[in-house]
Write a protein that holds these residues in place. Structure first.
Motif, PDB file in Angstrom:
ATOM      1  N   LEU A 173      34.398 -19.878  23.560  1.00  0.00           N
ATOM      2  CA  LEU A 173      34.737 -18.537  23.103  1.00  0.00           C
ATOM      3  C   LEU A 173      35.267 -17.728  24.278  1.00  0.00           C
ATOM      4  O   LEU A 173      35.081 -18.083  25.437  1.00  0.00           O
ATOM      5  N   ARG A 174      35.912 -16.641  23.966  1.00  0.00           N
ATOM      6  CA  ARG A 174      36.406 -15.782  25.029  1.00  0.00           C
ATOM      7  C   ARG A 174      35.243 -15.028  25.665  1.00  0.00           C
ATOM      8  O   ARG A 174      34.218 -14.794  25.051  1.00  0.00           O
ATOM      9  N   LEU A 179      29.145 -16.238  27.165  1.00  0.00           N
ATOM     10  CA  LEU A 179      27.979 -16.148  28.045  1.00  0.00           C
ATOM     11  C   LEU A 179      26.680 -16.411  27.298  1.00  0.00           C
ATOM     12  O   LEU A 179      25.760 -17.039  27.835  1.00  0.00           O
ATOM     13  N   THR A 180      26.583 -15.950  26.066  1.00  0.00           N
ATOM     14  CA  THR A 180      25.320 -16.057  25.322  1.00  0.00           C
ATOM     15  C   THR A 180      25.418 -16.981  24.106  1.00  0.00           C
ATOM     16  O   THR A 180      24.390 -17.314  23.519  1.00  0.00           O
ATOM     17  N   ALA A 181      26.622 -17.397  23.720  1.00  0.00           N
ATOM     18  CA  ALA A 181      26.766 -18.311  22.582  1.00  0.00           C
ATOM     19  C   ALA A 181      26.453 -19.739  23.027  1.00  0.00           C
ATOM     20  O   ALA A 181      26.765 -20.118  24.162  1.00  0.00           O
ATOM     21  N   PRO A 182      25.849 -20.558  22.157  1.00  0.00           N
ATOM     22  CA  PRO A 182      25.578 -21.956  22.524  1.00  0.00           C
ATOM     23  C   PRO A 182      26.874 -22.669  22.900  1.00  0.00           C
ATOM     24  O   PRO A 182      27.801 -22.729  22.087  1.00  0.00           O
ATOM     25  N   PRO A 184      29.652 -25.692  23.772  1.00  0.00           N
ATOM     26  CA  PRO A 184      29.926 -26.946  23.063  1.00  0.00           C
ATOM     27  C   PRO A 184      29.283 -28.170  23.691  1.00  0.00           C
ATOM     28  O   PRO A 184      28.939 -29.117  22.988  1.00  0.00           O
ATOM     29  N   ARG A 185      29.106 -28.180  25.011  1.00  0.00           N
ATOM     30  CA  ARG A 185      28.544 -29.374  25.653  1.00  0.00           C
ATOM     31  C   ARG A 185      27.022 -29.369  25.678  1.00  0.00           C
ATOM     32  O   ARG A 185      26.398 -30.257  26.266  1.00  0.00           O
ATOM     33  N   LEU A 186      26.425 -28.374  25.030  1.00  0.00           N
ATOM     34  CA  LEU A 186      24.969 -28.296  24.978  1.00  0.00           C
ATOM     35  C   LEU A 186      24.377 -29.509  24.273  1.00  0.00           C
ATOM     36  O   LEU A 186      23.345 -30.050  24.683  1.00  0.00           O
ATOM     37  N   LYS A 260      27.213 -28.376  33.674  1.00  0.00           N
ATOM     38  CA  LYS A 260      28.386 -28.205  32.806  1.00  0.00           C
ATOM     39  C   LYS A 260      28.145 -27.119  31.769  1.00  0.00           C
ATOM     40  O   LYS A 260      29.084 -26.429  31.360  1.00  0.00           O
ATOM     41  N   VAL A 261      26.895 -26.936  31.350  1.00  0.00           N
ATOM     42  CA  VAL A 261      26.571 -25.852  30.427  1.00  0.00           C
ATOM     43  C   VAL A 261      26.730 -24.502  31.127  1.00  0.00           C
ATOM     44  O   VAL A 261      27.233 -23.536  30.545  1.00  0.00           O
ATOM     45  N   ILE A 262      26.321 -24.439  32.392  1.00  0.00           N
ATOM     46  CA  ILE A 262      26.453 -23.204  33.162  1.00  0.00           C
ATOM     47  C   ILE A 262      27.917 -22.799  33.299  1.00  0.00           C
ATOM     48  O   ILE A 262      28.277 -21.634  33.123  1.00  0.00           O
ATOM     49  N   TYR A 263      28.793 -23.764  33.574  1.00  0.00           N
ATOM     50  CA  TYR A 263      30.220 -23.441  33.677  1.00  0.00           C
ATOM     51  C   TYR A 263      30.819 -23.110  32.317  1.00  0.00           C
ATOM     52  O   TYR A 263      31.704 -22.251  32.216  1.00  0.00           O
ATOM     53  N   ASP A 264      30.355 -23.760  31.274  1.00  0.00           N
ATOM     54  CA  ASP A 264      30.835 -23.414  29.932  1.00  0.00           C
ATOM     55  C   ASP A 264      30.487 -21.969  29.574  1.00  0.00           C
ATOM     56  O   ASP A 264      31.196 -21.328  28.790  1.00  0.00           O
TER      57      ASP A 264
END
Length: 345
Positions: A173-174, A179-182, A184-186, A260-264
């Motif tokens: 997402l933009r 920042l707070t949405a789950p 995709p790589r979660l 990778k979740v942190i960067y996402d």
């Protein structure tokens, strides 16, 4: 926008010191034989100014490492005399480098004077249309592009997974929704969206309490450089989104997949083993957050005293360390102790 400055720790390390003293994200590193400590698809843009790096060495392995960490559709901004291509030597280098970029399926998005901007493809389409035997080759299927702790670089192109390729690049997402949405790589970590949301709520509550505890001690704009020494999913940093700070999210090497979740989420970070020293200058961080790190170090059999000395080295005079320690009591039940420490001038 967040920009992390990376400089080799053998030539320009003093520039990183200046950047950190200005309150700008920066770290020391080496673009040499091993992967940078970031998972694949970490950055929307990579920038190299006055760039005299020999990108053609070892079959273009350094440029392929840049490709690994760029997101689908990401940009590489390159500024160097070679791009100007006025004299025969520079023209030869430019011809070879642009040929390599073309075989990597990068397209020229813009070129003017000494600066060229390449764009990485959004899908695997271009990779699939390459002639057999084209160099650089595609990476093997069993190669994990997200492994980044002491992993040798490979002179190969990393294709997108079926999930990424299907949606033509990125599901992110933009900002600031991402920042707070789950992310995709979660799901690759086996973490549910509900657990992710609960983690966000917990850290929002904890950070609120931190600031209440420190209110009598700190002044406005006391903090700029913040490090989360055991970042998990980046919940601590996300809870600071309304503060004028940046956070270096450090993920233990044993949990490197979480980076990778942190960067996402639009945050930044790196991988580290806290049994070793951290590659930064002394006195460069205003606040250190060490959630359960002291307990983890003890379990690894490393020196707790060495870790505390390293924290003291990193922390500025009058800086703060927020620690949360879990230890064994006499009745062998676990209890937790939270404390905030201030470094003297």
């Amino acid at each position: 926008m967040l920009a992390m400055s990376l400089a080799p720790n053998d030539v320009h390390e003093n520039q990183i010191q200046f950047a950190l003293e200005r309150g700008i994200p920066a770290t020391l590193g080496v673009l040499g034989t091993r992967r940078l400590p970031y998972p694949s698809h970490s950055f929307e843009m990579a920038h190299c100014s006055r760039c005299r790096i020999d990108w053609l060495q070892r079959n273009g392995i350094l440029l392929l490492e840049v490709d690994r960490v760029l997101r689908p559709g990401g940009y590489f901004v390159y500024s160097s005399p070679e791009a100007y291509a006025l004299d025969p030597n520079n023209r030869k280098i430019w011809t070879q480098m642009s040929g390599l970029a073309r075989r990597m399926c990068w397209r020229v998005a813009s070129k003017k004077n000494q600066t060229v901007i390449w764009a990485k493809p959004l899908t695997n389409g271009c990779y699939m249309r390459r002639e057999p035997g084209t160099l650089p080759p595609m990476c093997e299927r069993d190669d994990d592009p997200d492994e980044a702790w002491n992993v040798p670089m490979k002179a190969c192109l990393t294709p997108y997974s079926k999930r990424v390729n299907k949606v033509k690049g990125s599901e992110l997402l933009r900002w600031p929704l991402r920042l707070t949405a789950p992310p995709p790589r979660l799901e690759e970590l086996g973490i549910s969206s509900n657990n992710f949301s609960e983690d966000n709520e917990i850290w929002h509550s904890r950070v609120t309490q931190y600031w209440k505890h420190m209110k009598s001690e700190i002044q406005k704009n006391s903090f700029r450089n913040v490090m989360d020494m055991s970042a998990n999913l980046g919940g601590f940093a996300a809870s600071l989104r309304n503060k004028d700070v940046w956070v270096m999210n450090v993920v233990p090497f044993t949990e490197s997949g979480k980076l990778k979740v942190i960067y996402d989420r639009g945050l930044m970070g790196t991988i580290h083993n806290w049994c070793e020293s951290f590659s930064t200058y002394p006195r460069t961080y205003d606040l250190l957050h060490a959630w359960l790190l002291l307990s983890q170090i003890e379990k690894q059999g490393c020196s707790l005293e060495d870790l505390l000395i390293e924290m003291d080295r990193i922390l500025r005079p009058h800086g703060y360390a927020v620690c949360h320690h879990q230890r064994q009591s006499r009745c062998r039940k676990l209890h937790q102790e939270a404390f905030i420490s201030a470094k003297v001038g």
